[in-house]
Design an enzyme around this catalytic site. Structure first.
Site, short mmCIF file in Angstrom:
data_model
loop_
_atom_site.label_atom_id
_atom_site.label_comp_id
_atom_site.label_asym_id
_atom_site.label_seq_id
_atom_site.Cartn_x
_atom_site.Cartn_y
_atom_site.Cartn_z
N ILE A 128 0.95 -1.38 0.08
CA ILE A 128 0.17 0.09 0.02
C ILE A 128 0.91 1.17 -0.05
O ILE A 128 1.98 1.43 0.88
CB ILE A 128 -0.96 0.06 1.28
CG1 ILE A 128 -1.98 -1.16 0.97
CG2 ILE A 128 -1.53 1.32 1.47
CD1 ILE A 128 -2.80 -1.44 2.28
N GLU A 163 -2.60 -5.38 -20.46
CA GLU A 163 -1.95 -4.59 -19.57
C GLU A 163 -0.48 -4.09 -20.52
O GLU A 163 -0.36 -3.01 -20.34
CB GLU A 163 -1.51 -5.40 -18.50
CG GLU A 163 -2.69 -5.88 -17.61
CD GLU A 163 -2.30 -6.39 -16.38
OE1 GLU A 163 -1.30 -6.21 -15.80
OE2 GLU A 163 -3.07 -7.43 -15.87
N HIS A 215 -3.99 -2.14 -13.04
CA HIS A 215 -4.77 -3.15 -12.16
C HIS A 215 -5.68 -4.05 -13.29
O HIS A 215 -6.26 -3.63 -14.11
CB HIS A 215 -6.02 -2.24 -11.41
CG HIS A 215 -6.70 -3.25 -10.47
ND1 HIS A 215 -6.18 -3.93 -9.19
CD2 HIS A 215 -7.84 -3.53 -10.76
CE1 HIS A 215 -7.16 -4.49 -8.75
NE2 HIS A 215 -8.16 -4.41 -9.55
#
Ligand code: GRF
Length: 233
Positions: free
Chosen positions: A111, A193, A128
């Site tokens: 995080i 991606e 993501h």
């Protein structure tokens, strides 16, 4: 003109990549730079995992790689947020030392705290593997299959303080097929991606992204189709 603008105008965007694992998105960025489709320079690749294949990929391409072990930053009080922030201050030192303008998270499994986000406001990107805001967090392909969605995909977004929550820059869609497993779906999404992450970074490098609230306006997108890419298949 700021230094960042000067760099964008004349030279190459100086980027720092944070990665924890395999590093296939890092590789896609490297490949796009080497192919000349992305006008950027990777100044440093940083990992919280010493064994991350991403670091090996960086070395193979002559890039500076830094392993920063999070363990020494754990505080005695076991306050997770404090430890995360202490670690991010160390990351920030490395980014600043290398004069990084844009940070790209590429499979970075930590995080990111306000320490980094406030130092690089709207200058940290993430990729993501879902069509956000659906399925933030982890194990997203399993969640997508459990929900029975017919379309999934991937999202490049700016990083803000919520997890997988920042303004969306670019998305690509893939069909969910009968018989898909989390792995087969992940593989199909990963191909996309690798296409959209370098493109989104190039848009940033060209100074074509403007954030208005939750929305990212891509200058010239209507003429070029440079915004969202829909690629079912
Ligand atoms: C990718 O699926 C990315 O979307 C997610 O983590 C994975 C990283 O893969 N954030 P890699 O390390 O880039 O191969």
């Amino acid at each position: 003109m700021s230094k960042a603008q000067a760099s964008r105008a004349g030279g190459r965007l100086r980027i720092g990549v944070l990665a924890s694992g395999r590093g296939s998105n890092l590789q896609a960025i490297i490949d796009a730079i080497e192919a000349g489709t992305l006008r950027a320079k990777i100044e440093v690749v940083i990992s919280n995992k010493g064994e991350a294949p991403a670091l090996e990929r960086a070395r193979k391409h002559g890039l500076t790689d830094v392993y920063l072990d999070p363990r020494p930053y754990a505080t005695r009080s076991d306050n997770k947020e404090e430890s995360r922030q202490a670690y991010d201050r160390a990351i920030l030192d490395v980014l600043r030392k290398h004069d990084v303008e844009l940070v790209a998270l590429a499979g970075y499994m930590r995080i990111v705290t306000p320490v980094l986000i406030q130092a690089y406001p709207h200058r940290i990107l993430n990729i993501h593997p879902s069509l956000l805001p659906a399925f933030p967090g982890l194990e997203v392909q399993k969640k997508a299959l459990d929900w029975g969605v017919k379309v999934s995909g991937c999202t490049v977004h700016f990083v803000t303080e919520g997890v997988d929550d920042g303004p969306i820059i670019m998305q690509a869609a893939v069909s969910v097929l009968e018989g898909d497993t989390p792995d087969t779906l992940a593989a199909r999404i990963l191909e996309q991606e690798h296409k959209i992450y370098p493109r989104a970074i190039q848009l940033y490098a060209e100074g074509r992204l403007r954030v208005e609230g939750r929305r990212v306006i891509v200058t010239g997108a209507s003429e070029t189709g440079a915004g969202a890419i829909v690629a079912p298949g």
